[in-house]
Motif scaffolding. Structure first.
Motif, PDB file in Angstrom:
ATOM      1  N   LYS A 140       0.809  -1.214   0.000  1.00 33.51           N
ATOM      2  CA  LYS A 140       0.000   0.000   0.000  1.00 33.51           C
ATOM      3  C   LYS A 140       0.852   1.278   0.000  1.00 33.51           C
ATOM      4  CE  LYS A 140      -3.288  -0.035   3.153  1.00 33.51           C
ATOM      5  NZ  LYS A 140      -4.462   0.357   2.331  1.00 33.51           N
ATOM      6  N   CYS A 141       0.219   2.342  -0.510  1.00 32.19           N
ATOM      7  CA  CYS A 141       0.898   3.651  -0.560  1.00 32.19           C
ATOM      8  C   CYS A 141       1.210   4.243   0.819  1.00 32.19           C
ATOM      9  CB  CYS A 141       0.014   4.684  -1.263  1.00 32.19           C
ATOM     10  SG  CYS A 141      -0.184   4.444  -3.001  1.00 32.19           S
ATOM     11  N   GLU A 142       0.177   4.267   1.679  1.00 28.81           N
ATOM     12  CA  GLU A 142       0.259   5.145   2.863  1.00 28.81           C
ATOM     13  C   GLU A 142       1.479   4.899   3.757  1.00 28.81           C
ATOM     14  OE1 GLU A 142      -2.287   3.326   1.814  1.00 28.81           O
ATOM     15  OE2 GLU A 142      -4.218   4.042   2.549  1.00 28.81           O
TER      16      GLU A 142
ATOM     17  N   GLU B 286       4.563   7.637   4.264  1.00 29.20           N
ATOM     18  CA  GLU B 286       4.898   8.168   5.608  1.00 29.20           C
ATOM     19  C   GLU B 286       6.356   7.885   5.943  1.00 29.20           C
ATOM     20  OE1 GLU B 286       2.704   8.349   8.988  1.00 29.20           O
ATOM     21  OE2 GLU B 286       0.731   8.213   8.044  1.00 29.20           O
TER      22      GLU B 286
END
Ligand code: SAM
Length: 223
Positions: free
Chosen positions: A63-65, A69
């Motif tokens: 996933k991106c998130e 971060e």
């Protein structure tokens, strides 16, 4: 130089890079290497880092998130972000030399499962790097290869600075054959020319051996 490795298995990198020359380079503060778990930046209660692919298909996609971060937290002015992927540019000695001489801070992102959401690559990654035309289970193994090849080229890491000059690829050829004691082993003697102390003749012999070996094993290097 500082290197941050982002993966789901940081312990693989930490263990592999704690030994021998690279381990000593860290102890002597010639390089700073940090291996991080991407899961540490996952915010949901299950610390999710992957999900099913849009459009269907097998496997999971990272996933991106959490990756956004992590890279945002680690990034410094002028740092480079490299993504390990079989779809990247082939990693070569020249790539290692470029990173060792030009890059002060390198973040290496390691994929797992089917890979990483393309938006991470498009927005955060400076270079996609492959260590060869085969597919590994995860990128941290490839990252260890890349880090080892870069760190050994940093100043003072190798005991003898000429080691990195007189070796395969450094001059575009493969290295000549090497011998050590005993002078004869199971009836096979070390080539006489290496025993005579004539350094010019030895250098010429080594150059010929390098050329012959490259012609046989890696003719593409001569093309
Ligand atoms: N689905 C991807 C593809 O076909 O290109 C392969 C994913 S692979 C199973 C999982 C991860 O291992 C990749 O995201 C990458 O980080 C790493 N990896 C696998 N092979 C690699 C290689 N030859 N060079 C660099 N990284 C590699």
């Amino acid at each position: 130089m500082r290197i941050d490795i982002l993966s789901l298995f940081p312990q693989i990198a930490t263990a592999a890079l704690a030994e021998s020359i690279i381990g000593r380079a860290q102890q002597r503060a010639l390089v700073e290497i940090h291996a991080h778990n991407i899961r540490d930046w996952a915010r949901d209660k299950h610390r999710t880092t992957d999900d099913t692919p849009y459009g269907g298909g097998q496997g999971m996609v990272m996933k991106c998130e959490p990756i956004f971060e992590a890279i945002t937290a680690l990034r410094s002015e002028g740092c480079k972000v490299a993504f390990m992927t079989p779809a990247g540019a082939p990693f070569k000695q020249t790539t290692a030399q470029r990173f060792a001489s030009e890059c002060k801070h390198l973040i290496i992102l390691c994929g797992h499962y089917e890979g990483v959401d393309q938006r991470v690559i498009d927005q955060l990654v400076d270079e996609e790097i492959s260590i060869g035309d085969y597919v590994l289970t995860n990128g941290v193994i490839a990252a260890v290869v890349v880090v080892d090849a870069i760190v050994r080229l940093l100043p003072e890491v190798l005991g003898d600075a000429t080691s990195a000059v007189e070796e395969s690829f450094a001059g575009g050829l493969l290295e000549f054959p090497q011998y050590t004691r005993p002078v004869e082993f199971e009836g096979v003697r070390v080539p006489e020319i290496l025993l005579g102390g004539n350094h010019a003749a030895i250098a010429k012999w080594r150059q010929e051996q390098s050329l012959g070996k490259t012609r046989r094993a890696r003719p593409d290097l001569l093309a």
